[in-house]
Design a protein around this motif. Structure first.
Motif, mmCIF file in Angstrom:
data_model
loop_
_atom_site.group_PDB
_atom_site.id
_atom_site.type_symbol
_atom_site.label_atom_id
_atom_site.label_comp_id
_atom_site.label_asym_id
_atom_site.label_seq_id
_atom_site.Cartn_x
_atom_site.Cartn_y
_atom_site.Cartn_z
ATOM 1 N N MET A 32 0.850 -1.188 0.000
ATOM 2 C CA MET A 32 0.000 0.000 0.000
ATOM 3 C C MET A 32 0.889 1.243 0.000
ATOM 4 N N GLU A 33 0.746 2.063 -0.993
ATOM 5 C CA GLU A 33 1.550 3.282 -1.025
ATOM 6 C C GLU A 33 0.868 4.390 -0.219
ATOM 7 N N PRO A 34 1.649 5.218 0.437
ATOM 8 C CA PRO A 34 1.075 6.234 1.324
ATOM 9 C C PRO A 34 0.611 7.501 0.599
ATOM 10 N N GLU A 35 -0.259 7.356 -0.376
ATOM 11 C CA GLU A 35 -0.845 8.525 -1.043
ATOM 12 C C GLU A 35 -2.305 8.602 -0.636
ATOM 13 N N TRP A 36 -2.666 9.685 0.007
ATOM 14 C CA TRP A 36 -4.021 9.828 0.528
ATOM 15 C C TRP A 36 -4.695 11.011 -0.132
ATOM 16 N N ASN A 37 -6.014 10.911 -0.308
ATOM 17 C CA ASN A 37 -6.744 12.084 -0.776
ATOM 18 C C ASN A 37 -7.508 12.662 0.404
ATOM 19 N N ASP A 38 -7.829 13.922 0.294
ATOM 20 C CA ASP A 38 -8.463 14.622 1.407
ATOM 21 C C ASP A 38 -9.984 14.492 1.427
ATOM 22 N N SER A 39 -10.543 13.737 0.475
ATOM 23 C CA SER A 39 -11.998 13.675 0.370
ATOM 24 C C SER A 39 -12.643 12.724 1.372
ATOM 25 N N GLN A 40 -11.863 11.814 1.947
ATOM 26 C CA GLN A 40 -12.425 10.910 2.957
ATOM 27 C C GLN A 40 -11.345 10.528 3.964
ATOM 28 N N ILE B 229 -8.628 8.611 6.243
ATOM 29 C CA ILE B 229 -7.607 7.635 5.853
ATOM 30 C C ILE B 229 -8.047 6.212 6.169
ATOM 31 N N TYR B 230 -8.730 5.993 7.301
ATOM 32 C CA TYR B 230 -9.146 4.635 7.634
ATOM 33 C C TYR B 230 -10.096 4.083 6.581
ATOM 34 N N ARG B 231 -10.939 4.946 5.995
ATOM 35 C CA ARG B 231 -11.838 4.491 4.925
ATOM 36 C C ARG B 231 -11.048 4.166 3.657
ATOM 37 N N GLN B 232 -10.007 4.945 3.402
ATOM 38 C CA GLN B 232 -9.175 4.697 2.224
ATOM 39 C C GLN B 232 -8.412 3.373 2.381
ATOM 40 N N ILE B 233 -7.969 3.083 3.591
ATOM 41 C CA ILE B 233 -7.300 1.798 3.843
ATOM 42 C C ILE B 233 -8.294 0.666 3.628
ATOM 43 N N ARG B 234 -9.503 0.832 4.130
ATOM 44 C CA ARG B 234 -10.546 -0.176 3.934
ATOM 45 C C ARG B 234 -10.790 -0.394 2.445
ATOM 46 N N GLU B 235 -10.889 0.696 1.691
ATOM 47 C CA GLU B 235 -11.137 0.587 0.249
ATOM 48 C C GLU B 235 -10.006 -0.145 -0.463
ATOM 49 N N ARG B 236 -8.778 0.072 -0.018
ATOM 50 C CA ARG B 236 -7.632 -0.623 -0.633
ATOM 51 C C ARG B 236 -7.694 -2.120 -0.362
ATOM 52 N N VAL B 237 -8.073 -2.497 0.853
ATOM 53 C CA VAL B 237 -8.199 -3.919 1.166
ATOM 54 C C VAL B 237 -9.332 -4.525 0.342
ATOM 55 N N VAL B 238 -10.444 -3.817 0.229
ATOM 56 C CA VAL B 238 -11.573 -4.288 -0.579
ATOM 57 C C VAL B 238 -11.128 -4.497 -2.023
ATOM 58 N N ALA B 239 -10.397 -3.544 -2.573
ATOM 59 C CA ALA B 239 -9.908 -3.667 -3.952
ATOM 60 C C ALA B 239 -8.993 -4.879 -4.092
ATOM 61 N N MET B 240 -8.159 -5.129 -3.094
ATOM 62 C CA MET B 240 -7.252 -6.281 -3.140
ATOM 63 C C MET B 240 -8.036 -7.594 -3.123
ATOM 64 N N ILE B 241 -9.132 -7.626 -2.380
ATOM 65 C CA ILE B 241 -9.973 -8.826 -2.354
ATOM 66 C C ILE B 241 -10.666 -8.998 -3.699
ATOM 67 N N LEU B 242 -11.254 -7.928 -4.215
ATOM 68 C CA LEU B 242 -11.961 -8.002 -5.496
ATOM 69 C C LEU B 242 -11.018 -8.354 -6.645
ATOM 70 N N ASP B 243 -9.788 -7.863 -6.581
ATOM 71 C CA ASP B 243 -8.802 -8.141 -7.631
ATOM 72 C C ASP B 243 -8.147 -9.510 -7.475
ATOM 73 N N GLU C 8 4.360 1.088 6.825
ATOM 74 C CA GLU C 8 4.480 1.299 5.378
ATOM 75 C C GLU C 8 3.758 2.556 4.903
ATOM 76 N N THR C 9 2.614 2.831 5.497
ATOM 77 C CA THR C 9 1.793 3.963 5.046
ATOM 78 C C THR C 9 2.025 5.222 5.872
ATOM 79 N N ARG C 10 2.823 5.088 6.929
ATOM 80 C CA ARG C 10 3.119 6.212 7.806
ATOM 81 C C ARG C 10 1.862 6.828 8.426
ATOM 82 N N VAL C 11 0.989 5.949 8.925
ATOM 83 C CA VAL C 11 -0.200 6.417 9.641
ATOM 84 C C VAL C 11 -0.202 5.793 11.033
ATOM 85 N N ASN C 12 -1.022 6.321 11.882
ATOM 86 C CA ASN C 12 -1.159 5.832 13.244
ATOM 87 C C ASN C 12 -1.737 4.414 13.208
ATOM 88 N N PRO C 13 -1.183 3.484 14.002
ATOM 89 C CA PRO C 13 -1.734 2.118 14.038
ATOM 90 C C PRO C 13 -3.227 2.080 14.372
#
Length: 123
Positions: free
Chosen positions: A1-9, A11-25, A43-48
């Protein structure tokens, strides 16, 4: 997971979305372990706690299960649940806007023509 985040939602939701994408893919399959909270946080430089919140969302959705002392694992049927939910989400949230844009730009015939089989040469 690369640490590029958007400000629209968050970060925890973005991490969830990445895991979902990994499952779907198919990158994460039934029974596969999720990367540890600590590894993802590093790896993502976010709080555990941010990663933990994302994982708790996945657990609440019954996509993953916690195995004491072992971590989190993808549940059987998770991909099927996600496919059904993501298809419904696409049809209700994204498709109406896409369809309206296609109509507005007059692309229906062009798009349908592009997907039609091309005649063979020499036939």
């Amino acid at each position: 997971m690369e640490p590029e985040w958007n400000d629209s939602q968050p970060i925890y939701r973005q991490i969830r979305e990445r895991v979902v994408a990994m499952i779907l893919d198919g990158l994460l399959k039934e029974g596969d372990p999720l990367p540890s909270v600590r590894n993802v946080a590093t790896e993502t430089r976010v709080n555990p706690l941010t990663v933990l919140k994302a994982y708790q969302m996945l657990e609440a959705e019954r996509l993953v299960e916690k195995r004491r002392g072992l971590g989190m694992f993808i549940n059987a049927g998770a991909r099927g649940l996600l496919l059904a939910a993501e298809r419904q989400k696409f049809l209700t949230e994204q498709w109406p806007e896409i369809h309206a844009t296609i109509e507005r730009l007059g692309l229906i015939d062009e798009l349908l023509g592009a997907s039609a089989p091309k005649p063979r040469r020499g036939s």
